[in-house]
Enzyme design. Sequence first.
Site, PDB file in Angstrom:
ATOM      1  N   HIS A   1      -1.498   9.526  -2.705  1.00 54.67           N
ATOM      2  CA  HIS A   1      -2.613   9.092  -1.863  1.00 54.67           C
ATOM      3  C   HIS A   1      -2.380   7.629  -1.485  1.00 54.67           C
ATOM      4  O   HIS A   1      -2.392   6.752  -2.343  1.00 54.67           O
ATOM      5  CB  HIS A   1      -3.924   9.255  -2.619  1.00 54.67           C
TER       6      HIS A   1
ATOM      7  N   ASP B   1      -4.033   4.842   0.720  1.00 54.94           N
ATOM      8  CA  ASP B   1      -5.128   4.404   1.574  1.00 54.94           C
ATOM      9  C   ASP B   1      -4.544   3.681   2.780  1.00 54.94           C
ATOM     10  O   ASP B   1      -3.816   2.691   2.628  1.00 54.94           O
ATOM     11  CB  ASP B   1      -6.071   3.482   0.800  1.00 54.94           C
TER      12      ASP B   1
ATOM     13  N   ASP C   1     -10.811  11.828  -0.978  1.00 50.50           N
ATOM     14  CA  ASP C   1     -11.403  10.528  -1.329  1.00 50.50           C
ATOM     15  C   ASP C   1     -12.504  10.096  -0.371  1.00 50.50           C
ATOM     16  O   ASP C   1     -12.960   8.956  -0.444  1.00 50.50           O
ATOM     17  CB  ASP C   1     -10.297   9.457  -1.365  1.00 50.50           C
TER      18      ASP C   1
ATOM     19  N   HIS D   1     -11.255   6.241   5.661  1.00 55.53           N
ATOM     20  CA  HIS D   1     -12.406   6.291   4.749  1.00 55.53           C
ATOM     21  C   HIS D   1     -12.630   5.028   3.913  1.00 55.53           C
ATOM     22  O   HIS D   1     -13.552   5.018   3.084  1.00 55.53           O
ATOM     23  CB  HIS D   1     -12.317   7.524   3.842  1.00 55.53           C
TER      24      HIS D   1
END
Length: 1126
Positions: free
Chosen positions: A301, A303, A413, A627
């Site tokens: 993951h 970001d 997330d 997000h």
Amino acid sequence: MGGGHTHTHGPQTDYPEHNYSPGAKWIKNLTKDRIGIFSGGHFADVNLSSVLFTHRLDDSEHIQLERWSAPGLTKPSFEEAVKQKFEPAKKGESIGPSWARCALTNHWYKITVHIPSDWKDYDRVQFEFDPGCEAMIFTTDGTPLQGITGGFGGDRRVEYIIPHEARKSGTHSFVAEASCNGMFGVPWNGDIIQPPDPNRSFQLASADLVVPNMPAWGLLWDFTALRELVGTLPGSSTLQNKALTVANAIMNTFYKDDGNSIPAARALAEEVFGEHWEASGEKVYEDGPAEAQIWGIGHCHIDTAWLWPYRVTQQKVARSWSTQVDLMERYAEHRFACSSAQQYAWLEKLYPALFERVRARVLTGQFEPVGGAWVEHDANMPSGEALARQVTFGQRYFESRFGKRCTVAWLPDSFGLTGALPQILRAAGMDYFFTQKLSWNNINVFPHSTFNWVGIDGTQVLCHMTPVDTYTAQATAGDITKGLSNHKNLESSSTSLLVFGNGDGGGGPLAKMLENLRRLRGAANTSRELPAVHMGHSVDAFFEHLRERSDGGRSLPNWHGELYLEFHRGTYTSHGSIKKGNRKSEILLRDAEQAATLASIFKSDEYEYPKKALDESWEKVLLNQFHDVLPGSAIGMVYDDAEVLYSEVRTSTEALLDDALRVLYPGSSPLPSSSPLPEGSVTLFAHNTTPFARREIVRVPAGHAAAVQAASDGSAGYAVLEGGAGGGLVLPVQINAADLGDGATVHSAGGDHVVLGNNLARLVVSGGRITSLYDVQQQRELIPQGETGGLVIFEDRPNYWDAWDVEIHHLEKAQQLAFADIKVVERGPFRSSFEAEVKYGKSTIKTTITLDALSGPPWKLGHSFRFDADVDWHERHEILKFELPLDIHSDLATYETPWGHVQRPTHKNTTWDAAKFEVCGHKFADLSEFGYGIAILSESKYGFSCQGNVLRISLLRAATAPDAEQDQGKHEFSWAVYPHEGHFLESDVPIAAYLFNSPLHVRYIPDGAALATALPSRFPLTVNSTRNSVILETLKRGDLDAAGRRTAVVRLYESLGGHTRARLRVDVPVVAAAYATNLLEDVDDDKGEALVLAEADGAREIDLWFRGFEVKTIVLVLAAQEQGQK
């Protein structure tokens, strides 16, 4: 005695008659403590850690280091960097400070190692490169090979394996780029949510040529797995006791100076992992249980921005993904799933050689694109159309690069998920959905792990919310057992997805994780006390397995409506300027696409649809919907970048809109905001991009003939513009002031008292608070006696996650603010307004409250009190809201959600109800009872609440982490109070909110006669439905137009939640056919439904049936392109 049996026994162990020993009784807890000192710690110089390396060299004879530091925040390419002048470097030197200071942030090393000739027979030779921060290894021709994570955390990866050919030749050269940030940026004091430390430096702790003792490393991994089994399994289990016994025996067998003790110790571990398990390699997963309950998938993951800006993410992608490709070469079972088309696009552009390596692994099935979206977006605040573009842009990218679309949506997330999402996902070809964020709920435990998520329109997706409760599992025994022990609905599904690998800041799986999983599978092959983990299969295969085993979802529980996250509720409000940039950009792009489509159809000989430019702007908006960006939970540097992107979108899209309107209305120009109009006859008009009739008052230059009221200061005038349903041309109309009766009036006694009203409604401010909101026609007071409305400040100190959270206890500490220094701005009769000022702390809040006289049928927009705020905000840890206590009783309030609405409780009957004390809404929040209601309309805010009878909108927050200056400074925003007859479902609130967010595009033409050559006065596309519940949201050109195919795409949705019939009128002569399609506009392969175009009054009409909240995409096929048409 007869019938006796003869027993045959094998060799018997001697059982002595006498026993003088103390016995083998152990003290289990002490043995458990003992195994914790076998590696590292105080005894590192004598335990297993002391023999992990056979040789280590760091002298200049064997290692040559040169460095060049890129200036400022520049991020040069490999090709640019290697051309620079490099200086000698050495181990132990410092690099930095960090990028937050705009100092030297990227450092390039040219490295040459000379390998001793007697090392060529070792199993492995490595270069250990530890700059204390993130780095990447390149070949000398610029191909990224792997990422480096310095430091001594669990994500440490500092080894670069020297290729076998280089060991044979004795010399090897390569390049490293080190960036002055850790995996989680450079936060103060090690607390990851704190703002960046501008003075953080890093040390090159290691630049060593080493020979790892691979048998010792194997023993370390064996022992780690044994310790995990001891620490995870119940003390009463056979496997736990065996693991502890074997681990203890290994410690008794190992001697640091006896190399033979290591294979002897490793042989003991086979008692737990199975005989010859290691020789099986990846085939260990073919032994044991025929069906495993835990499916492992590697994941990283990243970001797209969070505690680092976009440009750092681009490097993180290359580091992380190159590492995974490297691991795939050594671990055949390794499968890696990765989302976000934007990250693939960055890799393709910036690291093309690595992208080709990734593409090759995608084609073999080892590297799996998932998600089908442009980024892992916020799923609360983007509009329905923006969510559609997330998946259409993502799916088109994946299909164009890899030849296939994603079937699994992937948002692990995101801070809550709108109930509109299942329909959007299915319409983009994704039947499956993976998430896990609701495991963070801070009030209630979400009751399901595998379930059918049913959206607001009834569409479902098969959803798996991993019981492991993370997308960054470390592939431990605890992770594996949690996948079963924490599963919420084992009665209907007993399979879990283990998503493992370092994440958030990237990195992904490490070799030690893959080694651990092999050992744990070996243990499960010999014991039923540990769930078996399954490797070597895709996420797609996992969901297909769930689908098959659940009878197509029929045996699974359902969850209806939104997946509301009981956490991070402050993200609806944090960073108000970003929320405003998002809303304004979405609407501007909608308007530009509509105008450009009309121009390209009706003026095809002179205008070409600017698809490339529009797509580029959409990509910027979609990127900013990540997000951690749109929610306001990133560092300040991210918002500097985001604001630039919004500015670029505004500049580009306004120009595209103007170009299209100049074609549609030849000779026209936008109405200037301040400069005077040209002399002579000038005709004012406006273009309406909404499908609704408009009758509005707009500000025009002073003295213009269309003005029906002059501004009180003489600086401008006000004109009434009116246009019919469907959109398009809106023209000034002259209305006699006498026909208004009293019109809009304002009366002030000065100071803190004022009355603003018209023939429909009246608002009274007394003592600086709103004491009365009165419906004149209904003769109904809407504010309960003794209560007041207005601005209010709440103390905003969440328990930890500052920018993310507003906690329930903030409601316990409020301070009402009073309007003061009230000044009348406009005195009617068409428009009246007053200005009030609030000073609080270090902040100033100026609010202009406006009421117009007009109520244009069929919508009574005269009810609407508009609030325009100009705020200079300098508070800390406080939240500003506007509230209205209402004499309305309802257990539910209604909020707009993408392509629909959602109702939420106003009470606290249960903890599930109480948890929704702050919620997300788009353009409105409404509290209604039978016969009447009041809505708050919003043009850029998303945070609302309704506690009992008090309806609130959240306006500004003031968190200090991770952005120390969040929301500080100037803000301009608006909201409106909209009383209406009838319950919400009988009202026109969705339309009023739509219009509140869609200002008319007012223009002028020097010669009014030129309007005769513009669009027909009747808009070419209109929709009629019961109570206007079907809204024509989008008009654009087709994404698949090419090679002579010409299409226009219309998107419509049902807004009130009920079945209805709609009639789409198409007054476009060149339309040859029409199809109802999915979001991807697939017409071929039986994916599009042909629609009947019925003749009606010189146009064509299409009958459409909608279920509640259904979205329809209609592809209009235009006639064959004639020469010169575009």
